[in-house]
Design a protein around this motif. Structure first.
Motif, PDB file in Angstrom:
ATOM      1  N   ALA A  61       0.966  -1.852   0.071  1.00  0.00           N
ATOM      2  CA  ALA A  61      -0.141  -0.195   0.029  1.00  0.00           C
ATOM      3  C   ALA A  61       0.551   1.289   0.375  1.00  0.00           C
ATOM      4  N   VAL A  62       0.271   2.174  -0.591  1.00  0.00           N
ATOM      5  CA  VAL A  62       0.910   3.475  -1.053  1.00  0.00           C
ATOM      6  C   VAL A  62       1.222   4.017   0.642  1.00  0.00           C
ATOM      7  N   ALA A  63       3.021   4.416   1.478  1.00  0.00           N
ATOM      8  CA  ALA A  63       2.595   4.876   2.135  1.00  0.00           C
ATOM      9  C   ALA A  63       2.211   6.287   2.874  1.00  0.00           C
ATOM     10  N   THR A  64       1.394   6.880   4.056  1.00  0.00           N
ATOM     11  CA  THR A  64       0.951   7.436   4.463  1.00  0.00           C
ATOM     12  C   THR A  64       1.997   8.993   4.588  1.00  0.00           C
TER      13      THR A  64
ATOM     14  N   THR B  58       8.698  10.554  -7.494  1.00  0.00           N
ATOM     15  CA  THR B  58       7.525   9.943  -6.559  1.00  0.00           C
ATOM     16  C   THR B  58       8.835  11.324  -5.100  1.00  0.00           C
ATOM     17  N   SER B  59       8.189  11.615  -4.501  1.00  0.00           N
ATOM     18  CA  SER B  59       8.476  12.026  -3.021  1.00  0.00           C
ATOM     19  C   SER B  59       9.584  10.850  -2.934  1.00  0.00           C
ATOM     20  N   GLY B  60      10.288  11.719  -1.341  1.00  0.00           N
ATOM     21  CA  GLY B  60      11.275  10.518  -0.859  1.00  0.00           C
ATOM     22  C   GLY B  60      10.551   9.383   0.086  1.00  0.00           C
ATOM     23  N   GLN B  61      10.655   8.117  -0.297  1.00  0.00           N
ATOM     24  CA  GLN B  61      10.175   6.585   0.056  1.00  0.00           C
ATOM     25  C   GLN B  61      11.059   6.242   1.224  1.00  0.00           C
ATOM     26  N   LEU B  62      10.596   6.248   1.991  1.00  0.00           N
ATOM     27  CA  LEU B  62      11.138   5.710   2.919  1.00  0.00           C
ATOM     28  C   LEU B  62      10.964   3.794   3.586  1.00  0.00           C
ATOM     29  N   PRO B  63      11.912   3.324   3.928  1.00  0.00           N
ATOM     30  CA  PRO B  63      11.825   2.064   3.722  1.00  0.00           C
ATOM     31  C   PRO B  63      10.699   1.453   5.165  1.00  0.00           C
ATOM     32  N   PHE B  64       9.467   2.403   4.379  1.00  0.00           N
ATOM     33  CA  PHE B  64       8.094   1.269   5.525  1.00  0.00           C
ATOM     34  C   PHE B  64       7.330  -0.147   5.627  1.00  0.00           C
ATOM     35  N   ILE B  65       7.305  -0.915   6.293  1.00  0.00           N
ATOM     36  CA  ILE B  65       6.494  -1.881   6.075  1.00  0.00           C
ATOM     37  C   ILE B  65       5.491  -2.135   6.995  1.00  0.00           C
TER      38      ILE B  65
ATOM     39  N   ALA C 230      12.264   0.554   0.043  1.00  0.00           N
ATOM     40  CA  ALA C 230      11.788   1.504  -0.739  1.00  0.00           C
ATOM     41  C   ALA C 230      11.380   1.963  -1.977  1.00  0.00           C
ATOM     42  N   ALA C 231      12.164   1.116  -2.744  1.00  0.00           N
ATOM     43  CA  ALA C 231      11.574   0.891  -3.914  1.00  0.00           C
ATOM     44  C   ALA C 231      10.691   0.408  -4.274  1.00  0.00           C
ATOM     45  N   LEU C 232      10.615  -0.185  -3.723  1.00  0.00           N
ATOM     46  CA  LEU C 232       9.078  -1.275  -3.369  1.00  0.00           C
ATOM     47  C   LEU C 232       8.092  -0.038  -3.115  1.00  0.00           C
ATOM     48  N   ASN C 233       8.266   1.070  -2.723  1.00  0.00           N
ATOM     49  CA  ASN C 233       7.009   1.853  -1.607  1.00  0.00           C
ATOM     50  C   ASN C 233       7.587   2.866  -2.932  1.00  0.00           C
TER      51      ASN C 233
END
Length: 153
Positions: A16-19, A36-43, A69-72
Motif C-alpha cells: 500500500a502507498v506509504a502515508t 516520487t517524493s522521498g520514500q522511506l523503507p516502511f513495511i 523503499a524502491a517498492l514503496n
C-alpha cells in the motif's frame, strides 16, 4: 509481458502507498513523467530498522531496506498512473544515513537499482545518485526518490 505480470512472476506484491509523514504527496505526474517524493523503507507503516548504515545497520540490511523503499516508490507510481504505464526508469536518487567513515553508499543503493532492472529489464537501467547524509527523517537508514517516464494516454 506487462510489468504487473513481471511482478507476479517475481513473486512481488506492491505494498500500500506509504502515508506521508509531512506536507507532501507520494507522487506527481507532469507531462510524461512521474516523480516520487522521498520514500522511506516502511513495511506496514513501520521502519524495520533505524540508525546509521555502518553503525546500527549493516550494509546487507541497508540494501534490503533500499529495495523496500524502491517498492514503496513503485507503489506510489502504481497508485497514481498504474505500473504498466511505465516505459522507462529515468533517475533514482538514494540517500544513505551514514556512520562516519562509511563509504558504501553505492552498494546500498544497488538494492533499489537491481530491483528496477529485475522488473523493467533494459528500461530499468537509469541515471543515479547515491548520497551519504548525516540524518534522515524518523532516523531511517535510507530514503529514495524515483523518476519514471510513462506512456501517453
Amino acid at each position: 509481458m506487462s510489468h504487473s505480470e513481471k511482478l507476479q512472476e517475481l513473486g512481488i506484491t506492491l505494498p500500500a502507498v506509504a502515508t506521508p509523514v509531512a506536507a507532501y504527496v507520494p507522487a506527481i505526474q507532469t507531462g510524461n513523467q512521474v516523480w516520487t517524493s522521498g520514500q522511506l523503507p516502511f513495511i506496514n507503516g513501520e521502519l524495520p530498522a533505524t540508525g546509521k548504515v555502518g553503525a546500527e545497520v549493516d550494509e546487507a540490511t541497508a540494501q534490503d531496506l533500499a529495495r523496500t523503499a524502491a517498492l514503496n516508490a513503485l507503489a506510489a507510481i502504481d497508485a497514481l498512473v498504474g505500473i504498466d504505464k511505465v516505459t522507462r526508469v529515468l533517475k533514482l536518487v538514494g540517500f544513505v544515513a551514514s556512520a562516519e567513515d562509511f563509504g558504501g553508499q553505492p552498494a546500498v543503493i544497488n538494492g533499489a537499482s537491481n530491483l528496477m532492472e529485475e522488473i523493467f529489464g533494459e528500461a530499468g537501467a537509469h541515471a543515479r545518485s547515491a548520497v551519504g547524509v548525516a540524518e534522515l527523517p524518523l532516523n531511517a537508514p535510507v530514503e529514495l526518490e524515483l523518476i519514471v517516464e510513462i506512456a501517453a494516454g
